[in-house]
Scaffold this motif. Sequence first.
Motif, PDB file in Angstrom:
ATOM      1  N   ILE A   1       0.804  -1.226   0.000  1.00 52.15           N
ATOM      2  CA  ILE A   1       0.000   0.000   0.000  1.00 52.15           C
ATOM      3  C   ILE A   1       0.844   1.288   0.000  1.00 52.15           C
ATOM      4  O   ILE A   1       0.609   2.182  -0.821  1.00 52.15           O
ATOM      5  CB  ILE A   1      -1.046  -0.022   1.149  1.00 52.15           C
ATOM      6  CG1 ILE A   1      -2.167  -0.983   0.750  1.00 52.15           C
ATOM      7  CG2 ILE A   1      -1.607   1.372   1.427  1.00 52.15           C
ATOM      8  CD1 ILE A   1      -3.237  -1.189   1.804  1.00 52.15           C
ATOM      9  N   PRO A   2       1.871   1.381   0.887  1.00 58.96           N
ATOM     10  CA  PRO A   2       2.666   2.629   0.865  1.00 58.96           C
ATOM     11  C   PRO A   2       3.321   2.872  -0.500  1.00 58.96           C
ATOM     12  O   PRO A   2       3.310   4.001  -1.014  1.00 58.96           O
ATOM     13  CB  PRO A   2       3.726   2.388   1.942  1.00 58.96           C
ATOM     14  CG  PRO A   2       3.177   1.303   2.805  1.00 58.96           C
ATOM     15  CD  PRO A   2       2.305   0.459   1.940  1.00 58.96           C
ATOM     16  N   LEU A   3       3.868   1.815  -1.066  1.00 52.13           N
ATOM     17  CA  LEU A   3       4.516   1.933  -2.374  1.00 52.13           C
ATOM     18  C   LEU A   3       3.502   2.356  -3.433  1.00 52.13           C
ATOM     19  O   LEU A   3       3.755   3.246  -4.256  1.00 52.13           O
ATOM     20  CB  LEU A   3       5.146   0.590  -2.759  1.00 52.13           C
ATOM     21  CG  LEU A   3       5.796   0.527  -4.148  1.00 52.13           C
ATOM     22  CD1 LEU A   3       7.051   1.399  -4.195  1.00 52.13           C
ATOM     23  CD2 LEU A   3       6.135  -0.906  -4.551  1.00 52.13           C
ATOM     24  N   THR A   4       2.318   1.716  -3.390  1.00 54.15           N
ATOM     25  CA  THR A   4       1.265   2.031  -4.353  1.00 54.15           C
ATOM     26  C   THR A   4       0.867   3.499  -4.246  1.00 54.15           C
ATOM     27  O   THR A   4       0.737   4.206  -5.250  1.00 54.15           O
ATOM     28  CB  THR A   4       0.034   1.158  -4.071  1.00 54.15           C
ATOM     29  OG1 THR A   4       0.454  -0.189  -3.987  1.00 54.15           O
ATOM     30  CG2 THR A   4      -0.999   1.306  -5.171  1.00 54.15           C
ATOM     31  N   ARG A   5       0.702   3.958  -2.990  1.00 56.71           N
ATOM     32  CA  ARG A   5       0.281   5.339  -2.773  1.00 56.71           C
ATOM     33  C   ARG A   5       1.317   6.296  -3.341  1.00 56.71           C
ATOM     34  O   ARG A   5       0.990   7.287  -3.987  1.00 56.71           O
ATOM     35  CB  ARG A   5       0.092   5.572  -1.260  1.00 56.71           C
ATOM     36  CG  ARG A   5      -0.851   6.698  -0.947  1.00 56.71           C
ATOM     37  CD  ARG A   5      -1.245   6.707   0.517  1.00 56.71           C
ATOM     38  NE  ARG A   5      -2.422   5.910   0.804  1.00 56.71           N
ATOM     39  CZ  ARG A   5      -2.611   5.219   1.930  1.00 56.71           C
ATOM     40  NH1 ARG A   5      -1.676   5.203   2.865  1.00 56.71           N
ATOM     41  NH2 ARG A   5      -3.714   4.550   2.125  1.00 56.71           N
ATOM     42  N   TRP A   6       2.585   5.941  -3.148  1.00 58.33           N
ATOM     43  CA  TRP A   6       3.686   6.794  -3.634  1.00 58.33           C
ATOM     44  C   TRP A   6       3.711   6.816  -5.166  1.00 58.33           C
ATOM     45  O   TRP A   6       3.931   7.841  -5.788  1.00 58.33           O
ATOM     46  CB  TRP A   6       5.003   6.264  -3.065  1.00 58.33           C
ATOM     47  CG  TRP A   6       6.205   7.063  -3.486  1.00 58.33           C
ATOM     48  CD1 TRP A   6       6.500   8.337  -3.117  1.00 58.33           C
ATOM     49  CD2 TRP A   6       7.247   6.632  -4.365  1.00 58.33           C
ATOM     50  NE1 TRP A   6       7.662   8.734  -3.709  1.00 58.33           N
ATOM     51  CE2 TRP A   6       8.156   7.706  -4.475  1.00 58.33           C
ATOM     52  CE3 TRP A   6       7.521   5.454  -5.049  1.00 58.33           C
ATOM     53  CZ2 TRP A   6       9.307   7.645  -5.247  1.00 58.33           C
ATOM     54  CZ3 TRP A   6       8.663   5.386  -5.811  1.00 58.33           C
ATOM     55  CH2 TRP A   6       9.539   6.467  -5.920  1.00 58.33           C
TER      56      TRP A   6
ATOM     57  N   ALA B   1      -4.195   4.182  -2.995  1.00 51.82           N
ATOM     58  CA  ALA B   1      -4.005   2.747  -2.811  1.00 51.82           C
ATOM     59  C   ALA B   1      -5.274   1.993  -3.155  1.00 51.82           C
ATOM     60  O   ALA B   1      -5.369   0.792  -2.974  1.00 51.82           O
ATOM     61  CB  ALA B   1      -3.578   2.440  -1.376  1.00 51.82           C
TER      62      ALA B   1
END
Lengths: 364, 232
Positions: free
Chosen positions: B89-94, B99
């Motif tokens: 999720i953090p990577l996706t959001r970035w 997300a």
Amino acid sequence: MAETDHQMDAGTGAATGADRPVVQLENVTRRFSDRPALDDISLQLGRGEIVGLIGRSGAGKSTLIRCLNGLDRPQGGRVVIDGTDISQLSEQALNPVRRRIGMIFQHFNLLSAKTVADNVALPLKIAGMPRPERMRRVMELLDLVGLADKAAAYPAQLSGGQKQRIGIARALAPKPLLLLSDEATSALDPETTQSILALLKDVNRQLDVTILMITHEMEVVRQIAHRVLVLDAGRIVEEGPVARVLASPQTETTRSLLRGLSPVLPGDLLALIRPQPGQGDQALIRVDVYGPDARRPLLAQIEAITGHPARLLHGGLNDVQGEPYGRLFLGLGSSDPAHVAAVAAQLKPQTTAIEVLGYVPANV
Amino acid sequence: MSQQMFDTLLGWAMTRPMFDLLLKGLWETIYMTAASGALSFVIGLPLALVLVTTDKGGIFQNLLVNRSLGWVVNALRSVPFIILLVAAIPLTRWLVGTAIGVTAAIVPLTLAAAPYYARVAEVSLREVDRALIDAARAMGATRMTILREVLVPEALPGLVSGFTVTMVTLIGASAMAGAVGAGGLGDIAIRYGHQRFETTIMVAVVVILIVMVSIMQWAGDALARRIDHRQG
């Protein structure tokens, strides 16, 4: 022998241009973890020569040929290709040298995903030749090997002999000065082998390319090579003009490689041989002949000495590049020791080997 | 599709809103699978090439790179997809800015499929006869030329078959992406078919997925056969 004098002038760099050896190995050593594959090998190949390198499997033939284009690196010694020592070159620095060396393989090693034309074009593409010029050269080469109609085919659609012709066309594409052949005919039937050897001979004559043929078949060497090197356990144990080596092999390795090529006495004759002459026996001698001497009237010469008609019991002549050589088993018609000694003494100068094998009945 | 056409063809089985829902889900699934499939190919193939060529005896032998990369690929492959969905999720959001949604699901899908394809492609690349690479080296080919002219073209039929397998796996995995609100057929199957006991929807989704997988597999096989010249 001229071939062995090369180490003198190599260091001085005196040899240039056409006189310069195409390949020169000096004390090349290659060891694998368990055994030495090449043990202090020195040799030289001149321009336009066809040299056979023969040995049993495991003798180091493949390692030697791989050292010539840097696919394998010797641990000691120098590998000089047309004046350039390649034994220390980096992979990148090797590439220009490799582009001047063609190689053909036992299993052809054609790319299955490329058409025949694209396979032949690959070394040219690697050398950076522009496409129109490349295609022209490819057609030239396919013509040379007689497969111009297969340009658009894929290797899997070709026979073994055709694949090897494509392999040869590919190897010749960048106009190499050296062609390495690694058991190129070993996977082919005898008839196809003949045609491939004829093609290589042709190529050698037309293009003046030096050919090093690795093989375990003396027959291949006999048909095509000018000179032969016999490799055993990583060492060159015998070297010389093919006719000479075939006619009078000096080592056991060479003799065993020749077995099947030179005639041996059939079993029934062999069983009759006695070490001492009995009543009515005649001496049986083996004579190895080579060159113009091979065609002398041996039987008549013997009869003139012994007064008895001599007979050819077994054997015959063969030829190496126009030179006759052979092994003959002769019955002298007499067992008189004086006759036998006189025959041996008189024939000696015109034979490469002569040996009294024993005595057999006069009427065999 | 006109109302009349719909009535004749599918009216007996479902309502128009149901059909529109399924159609939307189908497009979302195709979008997710195609996008993450393409990314997995673009990322996975170079990974596979690095894995093969840096290994012992490879043309770019570098065992440190090889072992490290192998470890990363294994680690990614051992994480269950449902965990990966959340963990990414953090990577996706970035990367995507959100997300949640179909586009966001492409990130975890790619994270799962790229290492998978890398391993599948690695097998095909390893099957290329070493003698062919030696032949190219003997011609004086640079290492990049060997990749371009020998390794990849010779392995291509296997690379295509492997990609087909990856795509089929992705179709299945994209259904799970519904858990992060990604939409698609899987999401519909769970929300309507499973949670609301709408059997028609469930059956329809399964049938559509079967057809999708079949078409994918058939097209992949056909393409692999077409480019395979290894047999006469």
